[in-house]
Design a protein around this motif. Structure first.
Motif, PDB file in Angstrom:
ATOM      1  N   GLU A 309       3.069   1.591  94.762  1.00 26.85           N
ATOM      2  CA  GLU A 309       5.085   0.830  93.007  1.00 26.85           C
ATOM      3  C   GLU A 309       5.770   0.376  94.350  1.00 26.85           C
ATOM      4  OE1 GLU A 309       4.319   0.629  90.707  1.00 26.85           O
ATOM      5  OE2 GLU A 309       1.342   1.536  91.096  1.00 26.85           O
ATOM      6  N   PRO A 310       6.268  -0.332  94.062  1.00 27.15           N
ATOM      7  CA  PRO A 310       8.011  -0.947  94.307  1.00 27.15           C
ATOM      8  C   PRO A 310       9.013  -0.043  94.276  1.00 27.15           C
ATOM      9  CG  PRO A 310       6.369  -3.007  93.152  1.00 27.15           C
ATOM     10  CD  PRO A 310       6.414  -1.814  92.709  1.00 27.15           C
ATOM     11  N   GLY A 311       9.777   0.019  95.099  1.00 24.64           N
ATOM     12  CA  GLY A 311      10.527   1.558  95.819  1.00 24.64           C
ATOM     13  C   GLY A 311       9.694   2.388  96.040  1.00 24.64           C
ATOM     14  N   ASP A 312       8.477   3.009  96.376  1.00 25.39           N
ATOM     15  CA  ASP A 312       8.213   4.125  96.620  1.00 25.39           C
ATOM     16  C   ASP A 312       8.373   4.183  98.356  1.00 25.39           C
ATOM     17  OD1 ASP A 312       6.696   6.774  97.047  1.00 25.39           O
ATOM     18  OD2 ASP A 312       4.691   5.692  96.201  1.00 25.39           O
ATOM     19  N   VAL A 313      10.099   4.751  98.702  1.00 27.61           N
ATOM     20  CA  VAL A 313       9.762   5.385 100.280  1.00 27.61           C
ATOM     21  C   VAL A 313       9.220   5.772 100.290  1.00 27.61           C
ATOM     22  CG1 VAL A 313      12.254   5.684 101.521  1.00 27.61           C
ATOM     23  CG2 VAL A 313      12.797   4.281  99.709  1.00 27.61           C
ATOM     24  N   GLU A 314       8.722   7.406 100.071  1.00 29.22           N
ATOM     25  CA  GLU A 314       8.435   8.400 100.885  1.00 29.22           C
ATOM     26  C   GLU A 314       6.802   7.680 100.966  1.00 29.22           C
ATOM     27  OE1 GLU A 314       8.919  11.133 101.719  1.00 29.22           O
ATOM     28  OE2 GLU A 314      10.635  11.426 100.592  1.00 29.22           O
ATOM     29  N   GLY A 315       6.458   7.075  99.458  1.00 35.08           N
ATOM     30  CA  GLY A 315       4.838   6.479  99.977  1.00 35.08           C
ATOM     31  C   GLY A 315       4.810   5.755 100.757  1.00 35.08           C
ATOM     32  N   LEU A 316       5.657   4.988 101.071  1.00 35.52           N
ATOM     33  CA  LEU A 316       5.403   3.681 101.909  1.00 35.52           C
ATOM     34  C   LEU A 316       5.597   4.350 103.469  1.00 35.52           C
ATOM     35  CD1 LEU A 316       5.709   1.350 103.248  1.00 35.52           C
ATOM     36  CD2 LEU A 316       8.202   1.225 102.743  1.00 35.52           C
ATOM     37  N   ALA A 317       6.169   5.487 103.594  1.00 34.16           N
ATOM     38  CA  ALA A 317       6.639   6.325 105.199  1.00 34.16           C
ATOM     39  C   ALA A 317       5.283   7.440 105.460  1.00 34.16           C
ATOM     40  CB  ALA A 317       7.866   7.578 104.754  1.00 34.16           C
ATOM     41  N   GLU A 318       4.711   7.791 104.087  1.00 34.98           N
ATOM     42  CA  GLU A 318       3.337   8.433 104.412  1.00 34.98           C
ATOM     43  C   GLU A 318       2.317   7.353 104.792  1.00 34.98           C
ATOM     44  OE1 GLU A 318       2.778  10.126 100.976  1.00 34.98           O
ATOM     45  OE2 GLU A 318       4.172  12.016 100.850  1.00 34.98           O
ATOM     46  N   ALA A 319       2.165   6.519 104.155  1.00 28.40           N
ATOM     47  CA  ALA A 319       1.248   5.153 104.855  1.00 28.40           C
ATOM     48  C   ALA A 319       1.446   4.720 106.067  1.00 28.40           C
ATOM     49  CB  ALA A 319       1.033   3.739 103.929  1.00 28.40           C
ATOM     50  N   MET A 320       2.577   4.259 106.650  1.00 30.75           N
ATOM     51  CA  MET A 320       2.464   4.399 107.728  1.00 30.75           C
ATOM     52  C   MET A 320       2.100   5.597 108.122  1.00 30.75           C
ATOM     53  SD  MET A 320       6.473   2.156 107.440  1.00 30.75           S
ATOM     54  CE  MET A 320       6.849   2.314 109.135  1.00 30.75           C
ATOM     55  N   LEU A 321       2.715   6.627 108.555  1.00 33.83           N
ATOM     56  CA  LEU A 321       1.424   7.573 108.782  1.00 33.83           C
ATOM     57  C   LEU A 321      -0.082   7.718 108.953  1.00 33.83           C
ATOM     58  CD1 LEU A 321       4.555   9.902 108.188  1.00 33.83           C
ATOM     59  CD2 LEU A 321       4.389   9.473 110.247  1.00 33.83           C
ATOM     60  N   ALA A 322       0.101   7.816 107.932  1.00 37.74           N
ATOM     61  CA  ALA A 322      -1.987   6.898 107.864  1.00 37.74           C
ATOM     62  C   ALA A 322      -2.352   6.316 108.590  1.00 37.74           C
ATOM     63  CB  ALA A 322      -2.212   7.466 106.506  1.00 37.74           C
ATOM     64  N   CYS A 323      -1.809   5.422 108.679  1.00 38.08           N
ATOM     65  CA  CYS A 323      -1.980   4.218 109.691  1.00 38.08           C
ATOM     66  C   CYS A 323      -1.976   4.381 111.373  1.00 38.08           C
ATOM     67  CB  CYS A 323      -1.431   2.636 109.104  1.00 38.08           C
ATOM     68  SG  CYS A 323      -1.951   2.108 106.876  1.00 38.08           S
ATOM     69  N   SER A 324      -1.228   4.876 111.004  1.00 37.38           N
ATOM     70  CA  SER A 324      -1.136   5.210 112.762  1.00 37.38           C
ATOM     71  C   SER A 324      -1.887   6.108 113.270  1.00 37.38           C
ATOM     72  CB  SER A 324       0.567   5.602 113.474  1.00 37.38           C
ATOM     73  OG  SER A 324       0.977   6.093 112.270  1.00 37.38           O
ATOM     74  N   GLY A 325      -2.306   6.608 112.350  1.00 37.19           N
ATOM     75  CA  GLY A 325      -3.201   8.207 112.896  1.00 37.19           C
ATOM     76  C   GLY A 325      -4.175   7.901 112.822  1.00 37.19           C
ATOM     77  N   ASN A 326      -4.582   6.990 112.492  1.00 35.04           N
ATOM     78  CA  ASN A 326      -6.089   6.901 112.329  1.00 35.04           C
ATOM     79  C   ASN A 326      -6.748   5.497 112.431  1.00 35.04           C
ATOM     80  OD1 ASN A 326      -8.735   6.707 111.116  1.00 35.04           O
ATOM     81  ND2 ASN A 326      -8.386   8.105 109.166  1.00 35.04           N
TER      82      ASN A 326
END
Length: 364
Positions: A309-326
Motif C-alpha cells: 500500500e502507498p506509504g507503507d514504509v515498514e513494509g517497503l523496508a521489509e520487501a527490500m530485505l526480502a529481495c536482497s536475502g533470496n
C-alpha cells in the motif's frame, strides 16, 4: 496485423500530439517517440508528431502553448485523425483546444489519457472546469485508458462507451542489454522517475534508513528529475550517502547501465497509470517492488514482484530485505518479468493494437 486505411488520396494521415520528444521529459514523450519510430505503424499509416508542450519556465511554456495552437490551426487540414496524448491539469485544457478545432473541421480524434492523478484532478475542479473535461472526453471518437480498471472508471464517471484499453509498451530488445546475473547485484535497487512525494521517494529514503541497519550492503540509486536537490539534501541530513546515490536525470544509455547494476526496480508511488519504469524494469529482468495503484496490480503479482500500500514504509523496508536475502526468488522473478514483458507488454504488441484502433476510428 491490420490492413492499410486509405483516406481519399492514400493512407490515413495521422498527427500524434503531445509533449516534445526532445524538450520534455517523462513517459508520454517516450510513448510518442516509439509511435513515430514504429516500422509497423509506418507501413500502414502516414504518421507525424506535433509538440504541443515543452519543459521550462512558465513564461516559456505559455508562449510555446499559444504558438503551438497557431501552428496546429495552420497545418490541421492535412490530417484525417488526431491522436491527443493528455494528462491532468493544463495538459487537458491545452488538448481541449486541439479537440475543439479538429471537430470543428470534421476530423476524428483519439484522446489518450496518461495522467496518474486524472480523476483526482477532475474531482478538484469547479463546475465549469468539470463541464470542460466532460465535453472533452464525450466528444472524442475514442478514449484510450492505460488499464482495464481505468477504462471501467472512466466509462462510469464520464458516461461514455467509447473507452478502450491500451497498455503501454516497452522495447524489450533494447532492454536485453540490461539483463544481468541477479546474484551479483542482489543488494542493489534502482528507482526511476520524477522525484517527489507522488512517486514515494521520501518513503523510499525512510525505508532505506530502516533496511540498511539490517543489511549494510544494501544500496539504492534514485534517478530522475524533479526535486533532486531536496532529495540529495535529505539523504545527506540522514547520513545515508553510503547507501543512496542520486544522479539526477539520466539518458537512455545511462538508464541501461544503471538497470544492469540493479536486481530490483522499486517505485513506491501514490498515484500511477501504467509507469514506463515498471515495464522497463520488467524487460530488463528486474524484480519489481511497487504499490497497489493505477494499473500496477494488473501487471505485478506474487510471481514477479511485491506490492504494498502507498506509504507503507515498514513494509517497503521489509520487501527490500526480502529481495536482497533470496537470490532464488529474484531469479524466478527475473525470468517471469522478461517473459511477461515480451508476451504482453512488448511495444510491437502495443502498436498492433493501436493500429487496430486507428483503423476502427478511421472506418467509422
Amino acid at each position: 496485423m491490420f490492413r492499410a486505411v486509405e483516406s481519399g488520396y492514400g493512407m490515413m494521415k495521422i498527427l500524434v500530439i503531445g509533449p516534445s520528444e526532445t524538450r520534455a521529459r517523462g513517459g508520454m514523450s517516450a510513448v510518442i517517440r516509439e509511435i513515430r519510430e514504429s516500422e509497423l505503424l509506418k507501413d500502414e499509416f502516414e504518421i507525424d508528431t506535433f509538440a504541443s508542450y515543452i519543459d521550462g519556465p512558465l513564461a516559456v511554456r505559455l508562449v510555446y502553448t499559444f504558438w503551438g495552437c497557431l501552428r496546429f490551426m495552420l497545418c490541421s487540414r492535412r490530417y484525417d485523425l488526431f491522436h491527443l496524448h493528455t494528462a491532468e491539469r493544463g495538459s487537458t485544457f491545452r488538448k481541449h483546444f486541439y479537440l475543439w478545432w479538429a471537430k470543428r473541421t470534421g476530423r476524428k480524434v483519439i484522446v489518450h489519457i496518461h495522467g496518474a492523478e486524472y480523476l483526482t484532478f477532475y474531482d478538484g475542479l469547479g463546475s465549469l472546469g468539470r463541464r470542460v473535461v466532460d465535453r472533452f472526453l464525450q466528444r472524442a471518437d475514442l478514449v484510450l485508458a492505460l488499464s482495464e480498471s481505468w477504462k471501467r472508471e472512466l466509462e462510469a464517471r464520464f458516461c461514455i462507451d467509447t473507452c478502450r484499453t491500451l497498455y503501454n509498451g516497452v522495447d524489450t530488445v533494447k532492454f536485453r542489454a540490461a539483463v544481468t546475473d541477479v546474484s551479483a547485484c542482489r543488494h542493489s535497487f534502482l528507482m526511476l522517475g520524477r522525484l517527489g512525494s507522488r512517486k514515494g521517494v521520501y518513503d523510499l529514503i525512510d525505508a532505506v534508513e530502516i533496511a540498511c541497519r539490517k543489511n549494510p550492503e544494501l544500496t539504492v540509486c534514485i534517478a530522475g528529475d524533479g526535486e533532486v536537490d531536496k532529495v540529495r539534501a535529505l539523504v545527506a541530513e540522514k547520513g545515508l550517502e553510503r547507501y543512496i546515490s542520486v544522479p539526477g536525470w539520466i539518458g537512455e544509455t545511462q538508464k541501461l547501465k544503471y538497470l544492469k547494476k540493479a536486481a530490483v526496480l522499486v517505485l513506491p508511488s501514490y498515484y500511477e497509470g501504467l509507469p514506463m519504469a515498471v515495464l522497463e524494469g520488467m524487460a530488463a529482468g528486474k524484480a519489481i517492488i511497487s504499490t497497489t495503484v493505477g494499473a500496477i496490480p494488473e501487471v505485478i503479482g506474487e510471481e514477479n514482484g511485491i506490492l504494498l500500500e502507498p506509504g507503507d514504509v515498514e513494509g517497503l523496508a521489509e520487501a527490500m530485505l526480502a529481495c536482497s536475502g533470496n537470490v532464488d526468488a529474484l531469479q524466478k522473478m527475473s525470468v517471469e518479468n522478461r517473459r511477461k514483458a515480451e508476451e504482453t507488454f512488448g511495444v510491437r504488441r502495443m502498436h498492433e493494437k493501436l493500429g487496430a484502433y486507428y483503423k476502427m476510428v478511421g472506418d467509422v
